[in-house]
Design a protein around this motif. Structure first.
Motif, mmCIF file in Angstrom:
data_model
loop_
_atom_site.group_PDB
_atom_site.id
_atom_site.type_symbol
_atom_site.label_atom_id
_atom_site.label_comp_id
_atom_site.label_asym_id
_atom_site.label_seq_id
_atom_site.Cartn_x
_atom_site.Cartn_y
_atom_site.Cartn_z
ATOM 1 N N THR A 75 26.816 38.136 45.976
ATOM 2 C CA THR A 75 27.641 38.245 44.764
ATOM 3 C C THR A 75 29.152 38.209 45.007
ATOM 4 O O THR A 75 29.919 38.411 44.052
ATOM 5 N N HIS A 76 29.585 37.949 46.247
ATOM 6 C CA HIS A 76 31.044 37.862 46.483
ATOM 7 C C HIS A 76 31.312 37.301 47.880
ATOM 8 O O HIS A 76 30.945 37.909 48.885
ATOM 9 N N LEU A 77 31.927 36.139 47.924
ATOM 10 C CA LEU A 77 32.442 35.620 49.194
ATOM 11 C C LEU A 77 33.479 34.545 48.897
ATOM 12 O O LEU A 77 33.686 34.165 47.740
ATOM 13 N N HIS A 78 34.142 34.097 49.958
ATOM 14 C CA HIS A 78 35.272 33.161 49.807
ATOM 15 C C HIS A 78 34.949 31.878 50.545
ATOM 16 O O HIS A 78 34.942 31.860 51.787
ATOM 17 N N PHE A 79 34.742 30.801 49.792
ATOM 18 C CA PHE A 79 34.357 29.559 50.462
ATOM 19 C C PHE A 79 35.452 29.001 51.376
ATOM 20 O O PHE A 79 35.166 28.544 52.484
ATOM 21 N N ALA A 134 31.416 32.660 44.538
ATOM 22 C CA ALA A 134 32.490 32.484 45.520
ATOM 23 C C ALA A 134 33.845 32.274 44.862
ATOM 24 O O ALA A 134 33.945 31.733 43.760
ATOM 25 N N TYR A 135 34.869 32.699 45.571
ATOM 26 C CA TYR A 135 36.238 32.337 45.246
ATOM 27 C C TYR A 135 36.509 31.009 45.944
ATOM 28 O O TYR A 135 36.187 30.845 47.125
ATOM 29 N N CYS A 136 37.112 30.086 45.216
ATOM 30 C CA CYS A 136 37.626 28.876 45.834
ATOM 31 C C CYS A 136 39.108 29.128 46.106
ATOM 32 O O CYS A 136 39.600 30.236 45.911
ATOM 33 N N THR A 230 37.457 39.743 40.629
ATOM 34 C CA THR A 230 38.706 40.118 41.284
ATOM 35 C C THR A 230 38.386 41.183 42.333
ATOM 36 O O THR A 230 37.214 41.456 42.627
ATOM 37 N N HIS A 231 39.447 41.722 42.940
ATOM 38 C CA HIS A 231 39.283 42.753 43.970
ATOM 39 C C HIS A 231 39.871 44.067 43.464
ATOM 40 O O HIS A 231 40.881 44.070 42.774
ATOM 41 N N LEU A 232 39.251 45.180 43.859
ATOM 42 C CA LEU A 232 39.712 46.492 43.386
ATOM 43 C C LEU A 232 39.521 47.550 44.467
ATOM 44 O O LEU A 232 38.422 47.696 45.009
ATOM 45 N N GLY A 269 35.236 43.270 43.642
ATOM 46 C CA GLY A 269 34.974 43.411 45.072
ATOM 47 C C GLY A 269 35.504 44.729 45.611
ATOM 48 O O GLY A 269 36.641 45.099 45.336
ATOM 49 N N HIS A 270 34.645 45.434 46.349
ATOM 50 C CA HIS A 270 34.971 46.603 47.195
ATOM 51 C C HIS A 270 34.877 47.962 46.507
ATOM 52 O O HIS A 270 33.984 48.731 46.829
ATOM 53 N N CYS A 271 35.816 48.346 45.644
ATOM 54 C CA CYS A 271 35.685 49.618 44.906
ATOM 55 C C CYS A 271 35.398 50.806 45.828
ATOM 56 O O CYS A 271 34.481 51.603 45.574
ATOM 57 N N THR A 320 28.322 39.509 50.996
ATOM 58 C CA THR A 320 28.799 39.325 52.375
ATOM 59 C C THR A 320 30.321 39.409 52.468
ATOM 60 O O THR A 320 30.860 39.818 53.480
ATOM 61 N N ASP A 321 31.043 38.910 51.446
ATOM 62 C CA ASP A 321 32.500 38.782 51.500
ATOM 63 C C ASP A 321 32.987 37.996 52.712
ATOM 64 O O ASP A 321 34.022 38.320 53.311
ATOM 65 N N VAL A 322 32.264 36.963 53.106
ATOM 66 C CA VAL A 322 32.824 36.020 54.092
ATOM 67 C C VAL A 322 34.161 35.539 53.560
ATOM 68 O O VAL A 322 34.330 35.311 52.363
HETATM 69 ZN ZN ZN Z 1 36.819 39.069 48.565
#
Ligand code: ZN
Ligand code: GUN
Length: 444
Positions: A75-79, A134-136, A230-232, A269-271, A320-322
């Motif tokens: 549910t969250h990673l960065h391509f 993913a975030y592009c 987003t990230h928090l 993401g994160h919290c 994963t948050d790659v």
């Molecule tokens: Zn992230």
């Protein structure tokens, strides 16, 4: 019409497991099968029953004694960070500035974005992940590359261009108007095209001005079926910087709340370092906190406190948050999740881990009618897991006495070597270098 019968030890979830012995939370067929036709699941059950429903020329894919599960969900990673995993020695803000904001500039070039997107999708699939969010990069070309690569493989993928208009190098900054226009155009192009879904993606409060937050608010209001990400509250320095940029906000969470960004399609993401008030706001708005254990350990960010979310009735998922995350493997991710929770005196049972990677994450995305189970009528994204793929695992498995024990061995010792096969909309993808070509031929 293509029909396949996928045979093995079939496991899927119907509810969140409440304890280590919660047998009512899952369905397990020791000699089971999933019948797949035209990309969807026709039936899942005992092999003998399912076989009777199949046509005479059904293709049999016999995976015994391996496990057959719904495809895994991230549910969250960065391509654009595919080639920046394992960047040494820094915590979040320094890591972003030193490595990530350099790497992401390469995605201005469509050819580079295309090559990485292909590699990224193949990496997900070889780890058994069939859907990811993913975030592009800031460049619209990177979003085109991402969804084009997903479409070529038939994958259900979610993503979006990051919007960032400050505290980043010139080459990575858009403006509030540009971020709005490019996002609106990309939504028009990709959201709902085949299996693609768009995520409106203001990167985080540090890299968006109040004007860009207003534009994000407009995009969210105008596109109520899009995801938001987003990230928090990942890192103490980040929290201090973000809240200093929005002095009127009550806290970090309130920055996003003020701009109307918190809703049931929001993935945060994160919290890690939230107050009770902030967790209460996430619960009220049904926003999802995304637990990224390998990333949180790698960047030294902190330990996600799951029990506080559960007690407050707040939703959470895993990811994963790659590339701050160190592996594409959801198995390795759950191994680290177990350890992070353990450090806080919390337990993650093997059934709960496998629930989280499948139905749990599908629910976090509101996609449980499409993916994450093996229910009839859903999309046939399926992973086949071999609990004996490594010699040390094979040796350990000789003493395993229960399914729970086997799942825990898979999660603790497993990685991409355990993924014997992965099906996307019913098509086998692993080990077939021509999988993309095959899809093109089959759909031609
Ligand atoms: Zn992230
Ligand atoms: N916060 C803002 N951007 C990022 C990113 O790319 N990775 C992580 N881990 N945190 C972020």
């Amino acid at each position: 019409m293509t029909e396949r019968l996928i045979r093995g030890r079939v496991l899927s979830f119907v509810a969140e497991p409440q304890g280590i012995d919660d047998t009512a939370s899952y369905r397990y067929f020791e000699d089971g099968a999933v019948l797949v036709r035209d990309g969807r699941i026709v039936e899942t059950g005992d092999h003998a029953d399912v076989r009777r429903r199949a046509g005479a020329d059904v293709e049999i894919c016999d995976h015994r004694p391996n496990l057959v599960l719904p495809g895994l969900i991230d549910t969250h990673l960065h391509f654009p960070q595919t080639q920046a995993i394992a960047s040494y020695g820094a915590q979040l803000l320094e890591w972003l500035n030193t490595y990530i904001f350099v790497e992401e500039q390469k995605f201005a070039e469509a050819a580079h974005a295309g090559a990485v997107a292909d590699r990224f999708m193949d990496e997900l699939l070889s780890n058994g992940t069939t859907t990811a969010v993913a975030y592009c990069s800031v460049h619209p070309e990177s979003v085109d590359a991402y969804f084009t690569a997903a479409e070529a493989r038939g994958m259900r993928m979610i993503g979006g261009k990051v919007m960032m208009d400050r505290n980043a190098p010139d080459a990575l900054r858009d403006t509030p108007q540009q971020g709005y226009d490019e996002t609106a155009a990309l939504i028009g192009k990709w959201h709902g095209r085949g299996r693609a879904r768009y995520a409106i993606s203001p990167r985080f409060a540090i890299t968006s001005t109040p004007e860009q937050m207003e534009m994000s608010q407009a995009l969210v209001a105008e596109n109520p079926t899009c995801y938001v990400q987003t990230h928090l509250s990942e890192n103490h320095e980040e929290i201090a910087f973000a809240t200093s940029l929005y002095p009127d906000a009550k806290d970090y969470t309130d920055i996003y709340a003020r701009y109307g960004l918190l809703n049931e399609r929001m993935l945060l993401g994160h919290c890690i370092h939230l107050s009770d008030r902030e967790i209460g706001v996430l619960a009220e708005t049904r926003s999802v906190a995304v637990f990224c254990p390998t990333s949180n350990l790698f960047l030294g960010s902190g330990l996600f406190d799951r029990d506080r979310f559960d007690k407050a009735g707040a939703r959470w998922s895993v990811a994963t948050d790659v590339g701050a995350g160190t592996s594409f493997s959801m198995l390795e991710t759950m191994d680290e999740a177990y350890k992070v929770l353990h450090l806080n005196g919390q337990k993650l049972t093997p059934f709960n881990s496998f629930y989280r990677m499948t139905l749990g994450n599908a629910r976090a995305l509101g996609l449980e009618k499409e993916i994450g189970t093996l229910d009839a009528g859903t999309e046939a994204d399926i992973v086949v897991l071999d609990s004996r793929a490594k010699s040390a695992m094979e040796y350990r498995m000789r003493t395993a006495k229960s399914l729970a024990e086997e799942l825990f061995i898979l999660q603790t010792m497993g990685d991409d070597r355990c993924v014997a096969q992965v099906y996307v909309a019913g098509r086998p993808m692993k080990g077939t270098a021509g999988a993309v070509k095959q899809r093109v031929l089959e759909t031609a």
